[in-house]
Design a protein around this motif. Structure first.
Motif, PDB file in Angstrom:
ATOM      1  N   SER A  62       0.589  -1.600   0.211  1.00  0.00           N
ATOM      2  CA  SER A  62      -0.077  -0.378   0.244  1.00  0.00           C
ATOM      3  C   SER A  62       0.827   1.188  -0.075  1.00  0.00           C
ATOM      4  O   SER A  62       0.090   2.504  -0.393  1.00  0.00           O
ATOM      5  N   VAL A  63       2.390   1.162   0.465  1.00  0.00           N
ATOM      6  CA  VAL A  63       3.150   2.470   0.448  1.00  0.00           C
ATOM      7  C   VAL A  63       3.934   2.536  -0.729  1.00  0.00           C
ATOM      8  O   VAL A  63       5.203   3.232  -0.756  1.00  0.00           O
ATOM      9  N   LYS A  64       4.056   1.428  -1.372  1.00  0.00           N
ATOM     10  CA  LYS A  64       5.372   0.938  -2.401  1.00  0.00           C
ATOM     11  C   LYS A  64       4.791   2.481  -2.972  1.00  0.00           C
ATOM     12  O   LYS A  64       4.287   2.962  -3.808  1.00  0.00           O
ATOM     13  N   GLY A  65       6.266   3.419  -3.464  1.00  0.00           N
ATOM     14  CA  GLY A  65       6.194   4.269  -4.386  1.00  0.00           C
ATOM     15  C   GLY A  65       6.039   5.578  -4.231  1.00  0.00           C
ATOM     16  O   GLY A  65       6.292   6.013  -4.766  1.00  0.00           O
ATOM     17  N   ARG A  66       5.814   4.910  -2.757  1.00  0.00           N
ATOM     18  CA  ARG A  66       5.014   6.635  -2.504  1.00  0.00           C
ATOM     19  C   ARG A  66       6.322   6.525  -0.912  1.00  0.00           C
ATOM     20  O   ARG A  66       6.379   7.568  -0.292  1.00  0.00           O
ATOM     21  N   PHE A  67       6.594   5.495   0.301  1.00  0.00           N
ATOM     22  CA  PHE A  67       7.054   6.296   1.503  1.00  0.00           C
ATOM     23  C   PHE A  67       8.554   5.130   1.233  1.00  0.00           C
ATOM     24  O   PHE A  67       8.507   4.914   0.157  1.00  0.00           O
ATOM     25  N   THR A  68       9.199   6.174   1.930  1.00  0.00           N
ATOM     26  CA  THR A  68      10.646   5.604   1.601  1.00  0.00           C
ATOM     27  C   THR A  68      11.632   5.456   3.414  1.00  0.00           C
ATOM     28  O   THR A  68      11.272   6.370   4.009  1.00  0.00           O
ATOM     29  N   ILE A  69      12.019   4.452   3.763  1.00  0.00           N
ATOM     30  CA  ILE A  69      12.713   3.814   4.684  1.00  0.00           C
ATOM     31  C   ILE A  69      13.855   4.222   4.786  1.00  0.00           C
ATOM     32  O   ILE A  69      14.603   4.025   3.471  1.00  0.00           O
ATOM     33  N   SER A  70      14.762   5.035   5.626  1.00  0.00           N
ATOM     34  CA  SER A  70      16.196   5.323   5.616  1.00  0.00           C
ATOM     35  C   SER A  70      16.440   4.923   6.542  1.00  0.00           C
ATOM     36  O   SER A  70      16.270   5.158   8.145  1.00  0.00           O
ATOM     37  N   ARG A  71      17.890   4.907   6.926  1.00  0.00           N
ATOM     38  CA  ARG A  71      18.321   5.114   8.160  1.00  0.00           C
ATOM     39  C   ARG A  71      20.467   5.664   8.382  1.00  0.00           C
ATOM     40  O   ARG A  71      20.518   5.759   6.979  1.00  0.00           O
ATOM     41  N   ASN A  72      20.192   5.725   9.806  1.00  0.00           N
ATOM     42  CA  ASN A  72      21.756   6.496   9.885  1.00  0.00           C
ATOM     43  C   ASN A  72      22.528   6.464  11.420  1.00  0.00           C
ATOM     44  O   ASN A  72      21.565   7.201  11.949  1.00  0.00           O
ATOM     45  N   ASN A  73      23.334   5.229  11.151  1.00  0.00           N
ATOM     46  CA  ASN A  73      23.879   4.577  12.761  1.00  0.00           C
ATOM     47  C   ASN A  73      24.566   5.485  13.107  1.00  0.00           C
ATOM     48  O   ASN A  73      24.363   5.553  14.664  1.00  0.00           O
ATOM     49  N   ALA A  74      24.587   6.760  12.646  1.00  0.00           N
ATOM     50  CA  ALA A  74      25.656   7.613  13.328  1.00  0.00           C
ATOM     51  C   ALA A  74      25.170   8.020  14.038  1.00  0.00           C
ATOM     52  O   ALA A  74      25.439   8.872  14.915  1.00  0.00           O
ATOM     53  N   LYS A  75      23.383   8.065  14.116  1.00  0.00           N
ATOM     54  CA  LYS A  75      22.827   8.880  14.501  1.00  0.00           C
ATOM     55  C   LYS A  75      22.117   8.163  15.528  1.00  0.00           C
ATOM     56  O   LYS A  75      20.737   8.772  16.011  1.00  0.00           O
ATOM     57  N   ASN A  76      21.317   6.850  15.830  1.00  0.00           N
ATOM     58  CA  ASN A  76      20.776   5.710  16.141  1.00  0.00           C
ATOM     59  C   ASN A  76      19.497   6.046  15.614  1.00  0.00           C
ATOM     60  O   ASN A  76      18.857   6.292  16.242  1.00  0.00           O
ATOM     61  N   ALA A  77      19.433   6.162  13.885  1.00  0.00           N
ATOM     62  CA  ALA A  77      17.912   7.057  13.654  1.00  0.00           C
ATOM     63  C   ALA A  77      18.123   6.255  12.206  1.00  0.00           C
ATOM     64  O   ALA A  77      18.458   6.152  11.710  1.00  0.00           O
ATOM     65  N   VAL A  78      16.625   6.529  12.753  1.00  0.00           N
ATOM     66  CA  VAL A  78      15.431   5.583  11.203  1.00  0.00           C
ATOM     67  C   VAL A  78      14.627   6.751  10.626  1.00  0.00           C
ATOM     68  O   VAL A  78      14.154   6.915  11.506  1.00  0.00           O
ATOM     69  N   TYR A  79      14.209   7.025   9.553  1.00  0.00           N
ATOM     70  CA  TYR A  79      13.634   8.109   8.811  1.00  0.00           C
ATOM     71  C   TYR A  79      12.095   7.618   7.520  1.00  0.00           C
ATOM     72  O   TYR A  79      12.456   5.629   7.491  1.00  0.00           O
ATOM     73  N   LEU A  80      11.395   8.433   8.096  1.00  0.00           N
ATOM     74  CA  LEU A  80       9.798   7.189   6.734  1.00  0.00           C
ATOM     75  C   LEU A  80       9.709   8.548   6.557  1.00  0.00           C
ATOM     76  O   LEU A  80       9.469   9.462   6.773  1.00  0.00           O
ATOM     77  N   GLN A  81       9.869   8.819   5.223  1.00  0.00           N
ATOM     78  CA  GLN A  81       9.842   9.773   4.067  1.00  0.00           C
ATOM     79  C   GLN A  81       8.640  10.030   3.655  1.00  0.00           C
ATOM     80  O   GLN A  81       8.187   8.188   3.153  1.00  0.00           O
ATOM     81  N   MET A  82       7.473  10.244   3.578  1.00  0.00           N
ATOM     82  CA  MET A  82       5.957   9.850   3.433  1.00  0.00           C
ATOM     83  C   MET A  82       5.235  11.040   2.323  1.00  0.00           C
ATOM     84  O   MET A  82       4.738  12.004   2.729  1.00  0.00           O
ATOM     85  N   ASN A  83       5.475  10.787   0.630  1.00  0.00           N
ATOM     86  CA  ASN A  83       4.896  11.137   0.006  1.00  0.00           C
ATOM     87  C   ASN A  83       3.429  11.217  -0.263  1.00  0.00           C
ATOM     88  O   ASN A  83       2.958   9.759  -0.230  1.00  0.00           O
TER      89      ASN A  83
END
Length: 115
Positions: A62-83
């Motif tokens: 349901s979110v393919k092509g619209r959402f993008t997950i990414s991680r930054n190990n240096a910041k212990n962080a994960v993100y979800l860009q929702m378009n």
């Protein structure tokens, strides 16, 4: 004590974007599978996306092509860009950190998509 904290939720109009962020205070963050889940009222919690230690990603159809997950190990962080948000994306979004039997959840952040 491990803490998983989400941020970035809120109200968005259909077609607009939001970016969620999650910080996890685990000692070996890079080894964890980091995921975003969501739960809408009256529905079960479902996987939205996850990224593993090798940066392999998986998305709900349901979110393919619209959402993008990414991680930054240096910041212990994960993100979800929702378009291209849709009203059916409205839910509480939860961040999950998992490594074997060690699983930690955040408290959740509300995302509401409405005109």
């Amino acid at each position: 004590q491990v803490q998983v904290v989400e941020s970035g939720g809120g109200l968005a109009q259909p077609g607009r974007s939001l970016r969620l962020a999650c910080a996890a205070s685990v000692s070996t963050f890079s080894a964890y599978v980091m995921g975003w889940y969501r739960q809408a009222p009256g529905k079960q919690r479902e996987l939205v996306a996850h990224v593993d230690s090798g940066y392999y990603t998986r998305y709900a159809d349901s979110v393919k092509g619209r959402f993008t997950i990414s991680r930054n190990n240096a910041k212990n962080a994960v993100y979800l860009q929702m378009n291209s948000l849709k009203p059916e994306d409205t839910a509480v979004y939860y961040c999950r950190a998992g490594l074997g039997l060690d699983v930690y959840w955040g408290q959740g952040t509300q995302v509401t998509v409405s005109a």
